[in-house]
Design a protein around this motif. Structure first.
Motif: not given
Length: 436
Positions: A307-311, A317-319, A427-435
């Motif tokens: 799921d993380l790769v697809r997002s 936005p991440r779940d 990478y994900a936590d920097i560019v597309n963090p969970v809100q």
């Protein structure tokens, strides 16, 4: 400053947790006579080290783990029958056995790890994860017993002035045609504490809410405490349609996606949220519940990574339930600490609770039965012990040690996969963090 301070606190506690995890391995190993040549927190270049006795203690540059080097982890070629190395996998196992054998000093073969009995190997390997679990118990105990948990109480924070229909928008205000809310009509005020309702002593908001919802449109005696004095009031609830909520506090939706309602008694009072200290005996239950939740996350880890790769590929936005890495945990800590309007006790309790959950995650994750994780060594020790027990029951000679060096290629593969997931999380936590 609060944001940065919280991030530093998380980093320090993480390093302490890693260090104590390795202590959990090192102490029983030394007690059983195994020589421990290295105790390191972190990976990569060594920032600082000092040798004391026969062990070099040090701190490395990348604070994403640690290790203790137990001499003689793998049995030598002679102990496993000098297996041939016909493939590169066999050569990897052979090289691991030879490197392990070279660490054994002359005359100290009996101190090699592979000589330990199965129970002793299990104690050494489980010592690290169990240490993380103990840390979680301590941190959760501080939260529950010292600070308490945010709890809804029968201390009235607000009083509705009218009965607004359940399907009205949240911004809807009272109008002249609306029915006056029963609590306002009875004279209940913000700041009052409901002491009893219809003759029942009130000890919690959940209890009071249940009694109110079960009420009919009949007068009910209510006792409230206001400014240190008790007042006897009479309130007449109204029966109104109100949303149905599930166990998680979320509204139950019908087939059309609209909130389901039911007719219940309505008073028009809102609870206060306060930090309520919990008894010590509540700690094991909370730790057990958190551990079970973490186990369900770990069990579905491949799907969550997918799921993380697809997002990231689809730039969506991440779940909220997405897995996070150390950068995401640091971000959560900073946002909690820098949130305006939160009491410092709630902030401190939230940070400690998050760190307790992090240690529970380390406990559960390290028990995955794959090398180089502790669970992989536990599985190897159990297999070795099972072989010996079967041989004993069948009257066969005691088999030699399990050739755990054969698992080295698998350990390298798992290490590469975990490293790739770790980079993806950063990478994900920097560019597309969970809100949050």
């Amino acid at each position: 400053m609060e944001y940065l301070g919280a991030v530093l606190i998380v980093l320090v506690v993480l390093l302490l947790s890693i260090g104590l995890h390795e202590v959990g391995h090192m102490v029983p190993a030394k007690r059983f006579g195994v020589r421990v040549s290295h105790y390191m927190v972190g990976f990569g270049p060594t920032l600082w080290s000092r040798t004391k006795g026969e062990t070099e203690y040090g701190l490395k540059a990348i604070p994403l783990g640690g290790y203790v080097r137990l001499v003689g982890m793998y049995p030598p070629d002679a102990a496993v029958g000098n297996p041939p190395a016909r493939t590169w996998l066999g050569r990897l196992a052979r090289d691991a056995r030879q490197a392990s054998a070279e660490e054994i000093r002359p005359g100290e073969d009996a101190r090699a790890f592979y000589h330990l009995s199965t129970p002793k190997k299990l104690v050494v390997m489980l010592g690290g994860p169990v240490m993380n679990l103990l840390i979680a118990f301590v941190l959760m105990g501080i939260v529950l017993v010292g600070f308490g948990m945010p709890t809804l109480t029968p201390h009235v924070s607000g009083v509705s002035q009218c009965v607004i229909p359940a399907d009205a928008p949240a911004s809807r205000e009272c109008t002249a045609s609306d029915v006056v809310a029963p609590a306002a009509a009875a004279g209940i005020q913000p700041g009052d504490t409901v002491v009893s309702y219809d003759g029942t002593e009130i000890t919690s908001w959940e209890q009071l809410s249940t009694l109110i919802r079960a009420s009919s449109a009949e007068p009910v005696p209510v006792v409230v405490e206001r400014d240190g004095a008790t007042l006897d009031l009479t309130v007449t609830p109204v029966v109104a349609d109100r949303p149905v909520y599930d166990e998680a506090g979320e509204p139950v939706l019908d087939d059309a996606g609209k909130p389901t309602t039911t007719s219940v008694g309505f008073l028009g009072v809102s609870p206060s949220q306060e930090m309520v200290r919990q008894p010590v005996l509540s700690v094991p239950g909370v730790v057990a519940s958190t551990t079970w939740q973490t186990m369900t996350v770990v069990a579905t880890l491949p799907a969550r990574v997918g799921d993380l790769v697809r997002s990231e590929v689809n730039n969506t936005p991440r779940d909220q339930n997405s897995i996070v890495g150390i950068v995401g945990i640091g971000r959560f800590a900073g946002e909690i600490a820098s949130t305006d309007g939160l009491d410092w006790q709630i902030k401190a309790a939230s940070l400690l609770q998050m760190l307790a959950a992090l240690n529970i995650a380390l406990f559960v994750f390290n028990l995955i039965p794959l090398p180089p994780l502790d669970g992989g060594h536990v599985a190897a020790a159990l297999w070795e012990g099972a072989r010996r027990q079967v041989a004993r029951l069948r009257g066969l000679p005691r088999p030699g040690p399990f050739d755990s060096a054969k698992l080295v290629p698998l350990a390298y593969s798992v290490f590469l996969v975990l490293g790739a997931v770790g980079v993806l999380l950063v990478y994900a936590d920097i560019v597309n963090p969970v809100q949050i």
